[in-house]
Design an enzyme around this catalytic site. Structure first.
Site, PDB file in Angstrom:
ATOM      1  N   HIS A   1      37.721 -31.087  12.029  1.00 49.79           N
ATOM      2  CA  HIS A   1      38.229 -30.880  10.664  1.00 49.79           C
ATOM      3  C   HIS A   1      37.052 -30.526   9.748  1.00 49.79           C
ATOM      4  O   HIS A   1      36.020 -31.214   9.748  1.00 49.79           O
ATOM      5  CB  HIS A   1      38.933 -32.153  10.194  1.00 49.79           C
ATOM      6  CG  HIS A   1      39.283 -32.144   8.750  1.00 49.79           C
ATOM      7  ND1 HIS A   1      39.863 -31.054   8.141  1.00 49.79           N
ATOM      8  CD2 HIS A   1      39.111 -33.083   7.778  1.00 49.79           C
ATOM      9  CE1 HIS A   1      40.037 -31.330   6.861  1.00 49.79           C
ATOM     10  NE2 HIS A   1      39.589 -32.540   6.623  1.00 49.79           N
TER      11      HIS A   1
ATOM     12  N   CYS B   1      44.974 -34.466   6.409  1.00 48.37           N
ATOM     13  CA  CYS B   1      44.075 -33.563   7.156  1.00 48.37           C
ATOM     14  C   CYS B   1      44.247 -33.670   8.669  1.00 48.37           C
ATOM     15  O   CYS B   1      43.801 -32.792   9.406  1.00 48.37           O
ATOM     16  CB  CYS B   1      42.628 -33.831   6.781  1.00 48.37           C
ATOM     17  SG  CYS B   1      42.359 -33.773   5.018  1.00 48.37           S
TER      18      CYS B   1
ATOM     19  N   ASN C   1      37.445 -27.403   2.485  1.00 44.69           N
ATOM     20  CA  ASN C   1      38.367 -28.303   3.183  1.00 44.69           C
ATOM     21  C   ASN C   1      39.808 -27.898   2.860  1.00 44.69           C
ATOM     22  O   ASN C   1      40.242 -28.036   1.717  1.00 44.69           O
ATOM     23  CB  ASN C   1      38.083 -29.744   2.719  1.00 44.69           C
ATOM     24  CG  ASN C   1      38.970 -30.768   3.390  1.00 44.69           C
ATOM     25  OD1 ASN C   1      39.981 -30.426   4.004  1.00 44.69           O
ATOM     26  ND2 ASN C   1      38.614 -32.031   3.261  1.00 44.69           N
TER      27      ASN C   1
HETATM   28  O1  UT7 Z   1      39.589 -34.417   4.500  1.00 46.25           O
HETATM   29  C1  UT7 Z   1      39.032 -35.652   4.186  1.00 46.25           C
HETATM   30  C2  UT7 Z   1      38.633 -35.549   2.769  1.00 46.25           C
HETATM   31  N1  UT7 Z   1      37.431 -36.099   2.314  1.00 46.25           N
HETATM   32  C3  UT7 Z   1      36.219 -36.114   2.894  1.00 46.25           C
HETATM   33  O2  UT7 Z   1      36.001 -35.816   4.018  1.00 46.25           O
HETATM   34  C4  UT7 Z   1      35.118 -36.580   2.018  1.00 46.25           C
HETATM   35  C5  UT7 Z   1      34.035 -37.347   2.738  1.00 46.25           C
HETATM   36  N2  UT7 Z   1      32.938 -37.625   1.831  1.00 46.25           N
HETATM   37  C6  UT7 Z   1      32.037 -36.670   1.510  1.00 46.25           C
HETATM   38  O3  UT7 Z   1      32.090 -35.575   2.003  1.00 46.25           O
HETATM   39  C7  UT7 Z   1      30.940 -37.061   0.554  1.00 46.25           C
HETATM   40  O4  UT7 Z   1      30.978 -38.448   0.294  1.00 46.25           O
HETATM   41  C8  UT7 Z   1      31.015 -36.264  -0.785  1.00 46.25           C
HETATM   42  C9  UT7 Z   1      30.653 -34.821  -0.560  1.00 46.25           C
HETATM   43  C10 UT7 Z   1      32.390 -36.391  -1.406  1.00 46.25           C
HETATM   44  C11 UT7 Z   1      29.997 -36.852  -1.775  1.00 46.25           C
HETATM   45  O5  UT7 Z   1      28.692 -36.778  -1.216  1.00 46.25           O
HETATM   46  P1  UT7 Z   1      27.747 -38.059  -1.266  1.00 46.25           P
HETATM   47  O6  UT7 Z   1      26.473 -37.667  -0.649  1.00 46.25           O
HETATM   48  O7  UT7 Z   1      28.497 -39.208  -0.637  1.00 46.25           O
HETATM   49  O8  UT7 Z   1      27.568 -38.254  -2.808  1.00 46.25           O
HETATM   50  P2  UT7 Z   1      27.894 -39.549  -3.693  1.00 46.25           P
HETATM   51  O9  UT7 Z   1      29.348 -39.739  -3.851  1.00 46.25           O
HETATM   52  O10 UT7 Z   1      27.048 -40.698  -3.190  1.00 46.25           O
HETATM   53  O11 UT7 Z   1      27.299 -39.105  -5.091  1.00 46.25           O
HETATM   54  C12 UT7 Z   1      25.887 -38.895  -5.269  1.00 46.25           C
HETATM   55  C13 UT7 Z   1      25.671 -38.384  -6.684  1.00 46.25           C
HETATM   56  C14 UT7 Z   1      26.394 -39.207  -7.747  1.00 46.25           C
HETATM   57  O12 UT7 Z   1      25.569 -39.269  -8.887  1.00 46.25           O
HETATM   58  P3  UT7 Z   1      24.645 -40.554  -9.186  1.00 46.25           P
HETATM   59  O13 UT7 Z   1      25.630 -41.689  -9.307  1.00 46.25           O
HETATM   60  O14 UT7 Z   1      23.734 -40.688  -8.000  1.00 46.25           O
HETATM   61  O15 UT7 Z   1      23.965 -40.197 -10.445  1.00 46.25           O
HETATM   62  C15 UT7 Z   1      27.613 -38.388  -8.065  1.00 46.25           C
HETATM   63  O16 UT7 Z   1      28.098 -38.608  -9.376  1.00 46.25           O
HETATM   64  O17 UT7 Z   1      26.189 -37.055  -6.805  1.00 46.25           O
HETATM   65  C16 UT7 Z   1      27.059 -36.990  -7.935  1.00 46.25           C
HETATM   66  N3  UT7 Z   1      28.066 -35.967  -7.674  1.00 46.25           N
HETATM   67  C17 UT7 Z   1      27.886 -34.686  -7.940  1.00 46.25           C
HETATM   68  N4  UT7 Z   1      26.842 -34.024  -8.488  1.00 46.25           N
HETATM   69  C18 UT7 Z   1      26.961 -32.696  -8.615  1.00 46.25           C
HETATM   70  C19 UT7 Z   1      29.298 -36.136  -7.120  1.00 46.25           C
HETATM   71  N5  UT7 Z   1      29.915 -34.953  -7.039  1.00 46.25           N
HETATM   72  C20 UT7 Z   1      29.052 -34.038  -7.541  1.00 46.25           C
HETATM   73  C21 UT7 Z   1      29.115 -32.651  -7.718  1.00 46.25           C
HETATM   74  N6  UT7 Z   1      28.036 -32.031  -8.252  1.00 46.25           N
HETATM   75  N7  UT7 Z   1      30.184 -31.922  -7.358  1.00 46.25           N
END
Ligand code: UT7
Length: 321
Positions: A248, A111, A278
Protein backbone atom coordinates in the site's frame (compact mmCIF):
# COMPACT_ATOMS: atom_id res chain seq x y z
CA UNK A 1 -9.79 -23.81 -8.12
CA UNK A 2 -8.25 -20.52 -7.04
CA UNK A 3 -8.78 -16.89 -7.98
CA UNK A 4 -6.26 -15.81 -10.61
CA UNK A 5 -5.83 -12.28 -11.96
CA UNK A 6 -6.42 -12.30 -15.72
CA UNK A 7 -6.69 -8.58 -16.47
CA UNK A 8 -5.96 -5.24 -14.81
CA UNK A 9 -6.67 -1.58 -15.46
CA UNK A 10 -6.48 1.80 -13.79
CA UNK A 11 -7.95 5.27 -14.23
CA UNK A 12 -6.50 8.45 -12.77
CA UNK A 13 -8.03 11.93 -12.84
CA UNK A 14 -6.54 14.25 -15.45
CA UNK A 15 -5.63 17.04 -13.02
CA UNK A 16 -2.43 16.80 -10.96
CA UNK A 17 -1.37 18.98 -8.04
CA UNK A 18 2.30 19.09 -7.06
CA UNK A 19 3.73 19.85 -3.62
CA UNK A 20 4.51 23.43 -4.59
CA UNK A 21 0.82 24.01 -5.26
CA UNK A 22 -0.12 22.55 -1.84
CA UNK A 23 2.35 24.91 -0.18
CA UNK A 24 0.13 27.76 -1.40
CA UNK A 25 -2.82 26.22 0.53
CA UNK A 26 -1.23 25.20 3.86
CA UNK A 27 2.06 25.81 5.66
CA UNK A 28 4.15 23.06 4.11
CA UNK A 29 6.96 22.60 1.60
CA UNK A 30 7.98 20.31 -1.22
CA UNK A 31 11.03 19.38 0.87
CA UNK A 32 8.97 18.32 3.93
CA UNK A 33 6.45 16.27 1.92
CA UNK A 34 9.07 14.58 -0.27
CA UNK A 35 11.41 13.72 2.60
CA UNK A 36 8.75 12.52 5.05
CA UNK A 37 6.51 10.67 2.59
CA UNK A 38 8.06 10.31 -0.89
CA UNK A 39 5.04 12.08 -2.45
CA UNK A 40 5.72 14.66 -5.19
CA UNK A 41 2.26 15.00 -6.74
CA UNK A 42 -1.26 13.58 -6.62
CA UNK A 43 -4.24 13.35 -9.01
CA UNK A 44 -7.38 15.20 -7.95
CA UNK A 45 -10.85 14.91 -9.47
CA UNK A 46 -12.50 17.80 -11.27
CA UNK A 47 -15.07 16.29 -13.67
CA UNK A 48 -14.48 12.70 -12.57
CA UNK A 49 -16.39 10.81 -9.85
CA UNK A 50 -15.63 7.67 -7.87
CA UNK A 51 -18.05 5.84 -10.17
CA UNK A 52 -16.51 7.15 -13.40
CA UNK A 53 -12.97 6.33 -12.25
CA UNK A 54 -14.06 2.86 -11.13
CA UNK A 55 -15.90 2.18 -14.39
CA UNK A 56 -12.91 3.43 -16.41
CA UNK A 57 -10.48 1.15 -14.58
CA UNK A 58 -12.92 -1.78 -14.78
CA UNK A 59 -13.48 -1.36 -18.52
CA UNK A 60 -9.73 -1.58 -19.13
CA UNK A 61 -9.40 -4.64 -16.86
CA UNK A 62 -12.23 -6.41 -18.70
CA UNK A 63 -10.66 -5.60 -22.09
CA UNK A 64 -7.29 -6.93 -20.87
CA UNK A 65 -9.01 -10.11 -19.66
CA UNK A 66 -10.86 -10.49 -22.98
CA UNK A 67 -14.19 -10.57 -21.14
CA UNK A 68 -17.56 -8.98 -21.81
CA UNK A 69 -19.26 -7.08 -18.98
CA UNK A 70 -22.25 -9.49 -19.12
CA UNK A 71 -19.95 -12.37 -18.18
CA UNK A 72 -19.04 -10.85 -14.78
CA UNK A 73 -20.59 -12.86 -11.92
CA UNK A 74 -19.39 -10.90 -8.90
CA UNK A 75 -18.58 -7.17 -8.82
CA UNK A 76 -16.98 -5.75 -5.68
CA UNK A 77 -15.93 -2.14 -5.20
CA UNK A 78 -13.68 -1.36 -2.25
CA UNK A 79 -14.21 2.29 -1.37
CA UNK A 80 -14.77 4.75 1.47
CA UNK A 81 -15.71 7.57 -0.89
CA UNK A 82 -18.74 6.47 -2.89
CA UNK A 83 -20.73 9.11 -4.76
CA UNK A 84 -23.96 8.13 -3.00
CA UNK A 85 -24.68 6.75 0.49
CA UNK A 86 -26.92 4.35 -1.33
CA UNK A 87 -26.90 2.71 -3.83
CA UNK A 88 -23.42 1.25 -3.66
CA UNK A 89 -20.72 2.34 -6.07
CA UNK A 90 -20.67 -1.27 -7.29
CA UNK A 91 -24.30 -1.02 -8.46
CA UNK A 92 -23.58 2.24 -10.24
CA UNK A 93 -20.50 0.73 -11.93
CA UNK A 94 -22.61 -2.28 -12.88
CA UNK A 95 -24.99 0.09 -14.68
CA UNK A 96 -22.15 1.99 -16.40
CA UNK A 97 -20.57 -1.22 -17.65
CA UNK A 98 -23.72 -3.19 -18.40
CA UNK A 99 -22.57 -6.00 -16.12
CA UNK A 100 -26.20 -7.09 -15.87
CA UNK A 101 -25.55 -10.59 -14.52
CA UNK A 102 -23.27 -9.60 -11.65
CA UNK A 103 -24.00 -9.56 -7.93
CA UNK A 104 -22.66 -6.12 -7.00
CA UNK A 105 -21.77 -4.65 -3.61
CA UNK A 106 -19.24 -2.37 -1.89
CA UNK A 107 -16.94 -3.12 0.99
CA UNK A 108 -15.43 -0.64 3.43
CA UNK A 109 -12.03 -1.72 4.70
CA UNK A 110 -10.29 1.58 3.92
CA UNK A 111 -6.79 1.16 2.50
CA UNK A 112 -6.94 -2.64 2.95
CA UNK A 113 -10.15 -2.78 0.90
CA UNK A 114 -8.70 -4.29 -2.26
CA UNK A 115 -7.09 -7.12 -0.25
CA UNK A 116 -10.40 -7.76 1.49
CA UNK A 117 -12.06 -7.92 -1.96
CA UNK A 118 -9.49 -10.48 -3.12
CA UNK A 119 -10.13 -12.44 0.09
CA UNK A 120 -13.90 -12.53 -0.55
CA UNK A 121 -13.57 -13.35 -4.26
CA UNK A 122 -11.06 -16.14 -3.65
CA UNK A 123 -13.38 -17.75 -1.07
CA UNK A 124 -16.35 -17.60 -3.48
CA UNK A 125 -14.28 -18.99 -6.33
CA UNK A 126 -12.73 -21.78 -4.22
CA UNK A 127 -16.18 -22.79 -3.00
CA UNK A 128 -17.51 -22.86 -6.58
CA UNK A 129 -20.21 -20.23 -6.03
CA UNK A 130 -18.78 -17.95 -8.75
CA UNK A 131 -16.30 -18.52 -11.56
CA UNK A 132 -15.09 -14.94 -11.89
CA UNK A 133 -15.12 -11.55 -10.22
CA UNK A 134 -14.39 -7.94 -11.07
CA UNK A 135 -12.58 -6.31 -8.15
CA UNK A 136 -12.19 -2.54 -8.03
CA UNK A 137 -10.54 -0.15 -5.60
CA UNK A 138 -11.80 3.39 -6.25
CA UNK A 139 -11.48 6.57 -4.22
CA UNK A 140 -12.00 10.31 -4.39
CA UNK A 141 -10.33 10.98 -1.06
CA UNK A 142 -10.00 14.65 -1.90
CA UNK A 143 -13.61 15.08 -0.76
CA UNK A 144 -12.90 13.59 2.71
CA UNK A 145 -9.76 15.62 3.29
CA UNK A 146 -9.75 18.85 5.28
CA UNK A 147 -7.77 21.10 2.93
CA UNK A 148 -6.73 23.33 5.85
CA UNK A 149 -5.09 20.41 7.77
CA UNK A 150 -1.49 20.02 6.60
CA UNK A 151 -1.15 16.80 8.61
CA UNK A 152 -3.47 14.97 6.19
CA UNK A 153 -4.17 16.99 3.04
CA UNK A 154 -0.69 16.49 1.59
CA UNK A 155 -0.94 12.70 1.81
CA UNK A 156 -3.90 11.65 -0.29
CA UNK A 157 -4.91 11.42 -3.96
CA UNK A 158 -7.78 10.21 -6.14
CA UNK A 159 -7.89 7.26 -8.56
CA UNK A 160 -9.11 3.75 -9.29
CA UNK A 161 -7.64 0.37 -10.12
CA UNK A 162 -9.32 -2.89 -11.09
CA UNK A 163 -8.55 -6.56 -11.58
CA UNK A 164 -10.56 -9.37 -13.12
CA UNK A 165 -10.07 -12.69 -11.33
CA UNK A 166 -11.19 -16.04 -12.68
CA UNK A 167 -11.13 -19.64 -11.47
CA UNK A 168 -7.85 -21.34 -12.33
CA UNK A 169 -6.29 -24.65 -11.41
CA UNK A 170 -2.74 -23.30 -11.54
CA UNK A 171 -1.41 -19.99 -10.28
CA UNK A 172 -3.50 -17.33 -8.60
CA UNK A 173 -3.97 -16.76 -4.88
CA UNK A 174 -1.69 -19.09 -2.93
CA UNK A 175 -2.19 -17.85 0.64
CA UNK A 176 -3.49 -14.88 2.61
CA UNK A 177 -3.20 -13.34 6.04
CA UNK A 178 -5.81 -10.77 6.94
CA UNK A 179 -7.04 -9.04 10.10
CA UNK A 180 -8.84 -6.18 11.82
CA UNK A 181 -8.58 -4.45 15.18
CA UNK A 182 -11.65 -2.30 15.78
CA UNK A 183 -10.46 -1.19 19.23
CA UNK A 184 -8.07 1.20 17.43
CA UNK A 185 -10.71 2.77 15.19
CA UNK A 186 -10.07 6.29 16.45
CA UNK A 187 -6.50 6.33 15.15
CA UNK A 188 -7.79 7.01 11.64
CA UNK A 189 -11.42 7.91 11.06
CA UNK A 190 -13.91 10.11 9.29
CA UNK A 191 -17.27 10.90 10.94
CA UNK A 192 -20.47 10.27 8.98
CA UNK A 193 -22.98 13.04 8.44
CA UNK A 194 -24.50 14.30 11.70
CA UNK A 195 -27.95 13.15 12.94
CA UNK A 196 -30.50 15.89 12.30
CA UNK A 197 -33.93 14.40 12.79
CA UNK A 198 -37.08 15.79 14.46
CA UNK A 199 -35.94 14.62 17.92
CA UNK A 200 -32.17 15.17 17.77
CA UNK A 201 -29.99 17.83 16.20
CA UNK A 202 -26.24 17.19 16.29
CA UNK A 203 -24.40 20.44 15.76
CA UNK A 204 -21.12 18.95 14.50
CA UNK A 205 -20.22 19.89 10.95
CA UNK A 206 -19.71 17.19 8.30
CA UNK A 207 -16.78 14.95 9.14
CA UNK A 208 -13.32 15.11 7.66
CA UNK A 209 -10.50 12.58 7.80
CA UNK A 210 -8.72 12.65 11.17
CA UNK A 211 -5.51 10.73 11.74
CA UNK A 212 -2.85 10.16 14.37
CA UNK A 213 -0.08 9.80 11.79
CA UNK A 214 2.59 8.48 14.14
CA UNK A 215 0.28 5.79 15.57
CA UNK A 216 -0.62 4.63 12.05
CA UNK A 217 3.05 4.66 11.10
CA UNK A 218 4.03 2.50 14.12
CA UNK A 219 1.14 0.11 13.46
CA UNK A 220 2.12 -0.24 9.78
CA UNK A 221 5.83 -0.93 10.24
CA UNK A 222 5.03 -3.55 12.90
CA UNK A 223 2.00 -5.27 11.38
CA UNK A 224 2.80 -5.36 7.65
CA UNK A 225 6.00 -7.49 7.98
CA UNK A 226 4.22 -9.81 10.42
CA UNK A 227 1.27 -10.45 8.12
CA UNK A 228 3.54 -10.88 5.09
CA UNK A 229 5.60 -13.42 7.03
CA UNK A 230 2.41 -15.20 8.08
CA UNK A 231 1.12 -15.34 4.49
CA UNK A 232 4.50 -16.59 3.23
CA UNK A 233 4.57 -19.29 5.90
CA UNK A 234 1.08 -20.42 4.88
CA UNK A 235 2.26 -20.47 1.26
CA UNK A 236 5.38 -22.46 2.23
CA UNK A 237 7.57 -19.80 0.62
CA UNK A 238 10.64 -17.82 1.65
CA UNK A 239 10.91 -14.03 1.18
CA UNK A 240 13.64 -14.51 -1.47
CA UNK A 241 11.25 -16.43 -3.74
CA UNK A 242 9.03 -13.36 -4.17
CA UNK A 243 9.55 -11.39 -7.39
CA UNK A 244 7.79 -8.23 -6.20
CA UNK A 245 6.26 -6.94 -2.98
CA UNK A 246 3.46 -4.53 -3.84
CA UNK A 247 2.71 -2.55 -0.69
CA UNK A 248 0.00 0.00 0.00
CA UNK A 249 1.45 3.33 -1.12
CA UNK A 250 1.06 5.40 2.07
CA UNK A 251 4.61 6.44 2.88
CA UNK A 252 7.94 5.63 1.23
CA UNK A 253 9.55 5.30 4.67
CA UNK A 254 7.02 2.61 5.68
CA UNK A 255 7.80 0.65 2.51
CA UNK A 256 11.57 0.97 3.09
CA UNK A 257 11.15 -0.17 6.69
CA UNK A 258 9.19 -3.27 5.61
CA UNK A 259 11.87 -4.12 3.01
CA UNK A 260 14.51 -3.89 5.73
CA UNK A 261 12.51 -6.04 8.16
CA UNK A 262 12.06 -8.73 5.51
CA UNK A 263 15.75 -8.40 4.51
CA UNK A 264 14.77 -7.93 0.89
CA UNK A 265 16.21 -5.41 -1.61
CA UNK A 266 14.21 -2.22 -2.14
CA UNK A 267 14.10 -2.91 -5.90
CA UNK A 268 11.56 -5.64 -5.14
CA UNK A 269 9.21 -2.97 -3.71
CA UNK A 270 7.86 -0.96 -6.66
CA UNK A 271 6.45 2.48 -5.85
CA UNK A 272 4.21 5.05 -7.50
CA UNK A 273 3.66 7.11 -4.36
CA UNK A 274 5.70 9.96 -5.88
CA UNK A 275 3.06 10.38 -8.62
CA UNK A 276 -0.18 9.10 -7.08
CA UNK A 277 0.17 9.68 -3.29
CA UNK A 278 -2.06 7.57 -1.03
CA UNK A 279 -5.21 6.53 -2.90
CA UNK A 280 -6.47 4.23 -0.11
CA UNK A 281 -8.31 1.18 -1.53
CA UNK A 282 -7.20 2.12 -5.05
CA UNK A 283 -3.50 2.14 -4.23
CA UNK A 284 -2.71 -1.56 -4.74
CA UNK A 285 -4.77 -2.17 -7.91
CA UNK A 286 -3.39 1.03 -9.50
CA UNK A 287 0.19 -0.08 -8.82
CA UNK A 288 -0.60 -3.58 -10.07
CA UNK A 289 -2.21 -2.26 -13.28
CA UNK A 290 0.67 0.12 -13.96
CA UNK A 291 3.24 -2.67 -13.55
CA UNK A 292 1.15 -4.94 -15.75
CA UNK A 293 0.88 -2.25 -18.46
CA UNK A 294 4.64 -1.68 -18.30
CA UNK A 295 5.20 -5.41 -18.97
CA UNK A 296 6.94 -5.95 -15.62
CA UNK A 297 4.86 -8.98 -14.61
CA UNK A 298 5.52 -12.40 -16.15
CA UNK A 299 3.75 -15.77 -15.86
CA UNK A 300 5.08 -17.64 -12.86
CA UNK A 301 6.17 -14.49 -10.99
CA UNK A 302 5.40 -14.71 -7.29
CA UNK A 303 3.86 -11.53 -5.88
CA UNK A 304 2.98 -10.33 -2.41
CA UNK A 305 0.27 -7.68 -2.10
CA UNK A 306 0.03 -6.10 1.34
CA UNK A 307 -1.71 -3.14 2.90
CA UNK A 308 -3.04 -1.54 6.06
CA UNK A 309 -5.46 1.19 6.97
CA UNK A 310 -8.37 2.53 8.97
CA UNK A 311 -10.29 0.07 11.09
CA UNK A 312 -7.59 -0.77 11.85
CA UNK A 313 -7.36 -3.31 9.04
CA UNK A 314 -4.50 -5.10 7.32
CA UNK A 315 -3.76 -7.94 4.95
CA UNK A 316 -1.23 -9.75 2.80
CA UNK A 317 -1.80 -11.99 -0.18
CA UNK A 318 0.72 -14.25 -1.90
CA UNK A 319 -0.16 -14.95 -5.51
CA UNK A 320 1.33 -16.41 -8.64
CA UNK A 321 0.99 -14.31 -11.80
O1 UT7 B 1 -3.32 4.62 4.47
C1 UT7 B 1 -2.97 4.78 5.81
C2 UT7 B 1 -2.99 6.23 6.04
N1 UT7 B 1 -2.01 6.85 6.83
C3 UT7 B 1 -0.69 6.61 6.90
O2 UT7 B 1 -0.14 5.68 6.42
C4 UT7 B 1 0.08 7.62 7.68
C5 UT7 B 1 1.26 7.05 8.43
N2 UT7 B 1 2.03 8.12 9.03
C6 UT7 B 1 2.87 8.87 8.29
O3 UT7 B 1 3.05 8.65 7.12
C7 UT7 B 1 3.62 9.97 9.01
O4 UT7 B 1 3.40 9.88 10.40
C8 UT7 B 1 3.23 11.38 8.49
C9 UT7 B 1 3.75 11.60 7.09
C10 UT7 B 1 1.73 11.58 8.55
C11 UT7 B 1 3.88 12.44 9.40
O5 UT7 B 1 5.29 12.27 9.39
P1 UT7 B 1 6.08 12.27 10.78
O6 UT7 B 1 7.50 12.12 10.45
O7 UT7 B 1 5.45 11.23 11.66
O8 UT7 B 1 5.80 13.72 11.30
P2 UT7 B 1 5.14 14.17 12.68
O9 UT7 B 1 3.69 13.90 12.70
O10 UT7 B 1 6.00 13.66 13.81
O11 UT7 B 1 5.34 15.74 12.61
C12 UT7 B 1 6.66 16.32 12.64
C13 UT7 B 1 6.50 17.82 12.45
C14 UT7 B 1 5.44 18.44 13.36
O12 UT7 B 1 5.91 19.71 13.76
P3 UT7 B 1 6.60 19.94 15.20
O13 UT7 B 1 5.54 19.54 16.19
O14 UT7 B 1 7.80 19.03 15.21
O15 UT7 B 1 6.92 21.38 15.19
C15 UT7 B 1 4.25 18.61 12.46
O16 UT7 B 1 3.40 19.67 12.87
O17 UT7 B 1 6.07 18.11 11.11
C16 UT7 B 1 4.93 18.95 11.16
N3 UT7 B 1 4.12 18.68 9.97
C17 UT7 B 1 4.31 19.27 8.81
N4 UT7 B 1 5.21 20.21 8.42
C18 UT7 B 1 5.16 20.60 7.14
C19 UT7 B 1 3.08 17.80 9.86
N5 UT7 B 1 2.61 17.84 8.61
C20 UT7 B 1 3.36 18.74 7.94
C21 UT7 B 1 3.36 19.21 6.62
N6 UT7 B 1 4.28 20.13 6.27
N7 UT7 B 1 2.49 18.76 5.70
Amino acid sequence: MKAKIIGTGCQLPAYTADNEYLSTLVETSDEWITERTGIRMRHLVQEETTTSLAAGAAGKALAAAGMQAEEVELLIVATITGDTETPSTACRVQAELGAVNAVAFDINAACSGFLYAVHIADAFIRSGVYKNALLIGAETLSKLVDWTDRGTCVLFGDGAGAAVVAAAERGGVVAQSIGSNGSKWEVLSCAARPVRNPVRRDEEPCGYLRMDGQEVFKFAVKTVPLCIEDALEKAGMHPEEITYYLLHQANKRIIQSVAKRLKQPEEKFPMNIDRCANTSAASLPILLAQMDAEGKLHPGDKLVLSGFGAGLTWGACVLEW
